[in-house]
Each structure stands twice: as structure tokens, then as C-alpha cells.
Write a protein that holds these residues in place. Structure first.
Motif: not given
Length: 226
Positions: A96-105
Motif C-alpha cells: 500500500g501507500s501508507s501505514d494504515v493501508e499496510a496494516a489493512q493489507i
């Protein structure tokens, strides 16, 4: 583009099968990474694996507690399949493109782990007709229920675009969903029915995005029984 220098020497070590490391191979293929895909032979019937047994006995696999897979980067070793998944995903742009996206992934990946664990639990301690019935029950009933839950989860994530599970580009989440619903189970009809019955478009769109991205690898990869 990648974050790993083109001069790096990368070696992925596993059995001659898809197994737990196939999502990593998919990411490396999509990213166009040159690497050595080292595979220990394994008999698909007896599961005999003398070369692996020798490597274990001589300490070559000690970093991963005498198990596979292993990833080598310029000689440095990394064990644990999910650790390797995340390392490759981060290095090659699949988180992903952010820490939040990384956590959701990462969350979606853990959901996939839970589904596979549920399948293992359903089969545990069973054999013959009882095992066959447990497999059928899971694939025709439980898997659909789980697909509905994953669809509801994806529907609550509002940062997706272009059919991807998370964000605006393909990620490890798409690849793991594809691996689960299109590559892991032998009964493809049951998997297709589960996705079709999930109650929304997000799961199916994510799987199709990964299917398109991995098509060349799926076509060219070694054909294995496991």
C-alpha cells in the motif's frame, strides 16, 4: 520500480510445489525480480524428500528451525513464510501507500490465514468418508460464509480503487485472496460459488485483479502436484 538494487542476489528456497510460498513467487513475478527459485524435490505420493532431509541434518536450514521456506538476500537468510511475504511485499511495493493501508493489507492476509486454519481444523482427526464429508461441508457451506464475511470487511474499507482490495494498486492482500480462493483449494467450482455468493463485488474484483497480474506467472510456472 523496486527498492532492492538490481545487483542483489536473491534465492528463494522451498519444495517443488506451490504451498505457503506461492504468494511470494507471485509478487516476485509481478515485480519482474530476477531470483533463483530453488526447489527441493518431494514425492507427491510418499512425500519422500531425501535432499531436504540431508540439508536439515547438515544444518543448512537451522535459521528457520530446520524448516522451509528460506529467502536469501545477498547471503543473508530470512525464515518463516509470512515474514518472507511481508519482506518481499514491502521491498517491492505490495504493502500500500501508507501505514494504515499496510496494516489493512496485513489484516486481510491474517483473515486468509484464519480461513486456511479453519479448513485444517475441519479436517483434523478425520479420514476416509468422514474426511471427505468434512471437506465437502467446508467448501460448499463454510467457505461461502467466510467469503461473505470477507466481502463485508472489504466493503468497510473506503480507500480502494480500480478493483483492488486496499488502495489504488495491487497489493499482498489481492494476491493472498487470489491464492486462497483461486489457487489453494482443488475444488475450483466450490471456490467460484463461494466468491459469487459473497454478496458484493469487492472480493471478486480483488481476485480478478490478482489473476490478471499473475497470469504470465501462472502460465509459465512449473506444473506441480502439490
Amino acid at each position: 520500480t523496486t527498492n532492492m538494487a538490481s545487483t542483489d542476489t536473491i534465492k528463494l528456497i522451498y519444495f517443488n510445489g506451490r504451498g505457503v510460498i506461492e504468494p511470494t513467487r507471485m509478487m516476485l513475478a509481478i515485480a519482474g525480480v530476477q531470483y533463483e527459485d530453488f526447489r527441493y524435490p518431494i514425492d507427491p505420493v510418499t512425500f519422500a524428500r531425501p535432499e531436504f532431509d540431508d540439508a536439515k541434518a547438515t544444518g543448512k536450514l537451522s535459521l528457520n528451525m530446520d524448516r522451509l521456506p528460506l529467502l536469501e538476500v545477498n547471503g543473508a537468510q530470512i525464515g518463516q513464510s509470512k515474514t518472507i511475504d511481508r519482506f518481499v511485499a514491502k521491498k517491492f511495493g505490495f504493502m500500500g501507500s501508507s501505514d494504515v493501508e499496510a496494516a489493512q493489507i496485513d489484516m486481510i492476509c491474517e483473515h486468509c490465514v484464519d480461513v486456511k486454519k479453519g479448513y485444517g481444523d475441519a479436517r483434523s482427526g478425520k479420514k476416509d468418508d468422514e474426511l471427505a464429508a468434512a471437506k465437502t461441508e467446508f467448501l460448499t457451506v463454510k467457505l461461502k460464509d467466510l467469503a461473505i464475511k470477507i466481502e463485508k470487511c472489504l466493503a468497510l474499507i473506503d480507500n480502494s480503487a480500480d478493483g483492488f482490495a486496499i488502495g489504488s494498486k495491487i497489493s499482498l492482500a489481492d494476491i493472498r485472496l487470489y491464492d486462497l480462493f483461486a489457487d489453494f483449494f482443488d475444488d475450483k467450482d466450490a471456490c467460484n460459488a463461494a466468491v459469487a455468493g459473497s454478496g458484493g463485488p469487492r472480493l471478486g474484483s480483488s481476485i480478478e485483479a490478482a489473476r490478471t497480474a499473475t497470469a504470465a506467472w501462472i502460465e509459465s510456472r512449473p506444473k506441480t502436484a502439490i
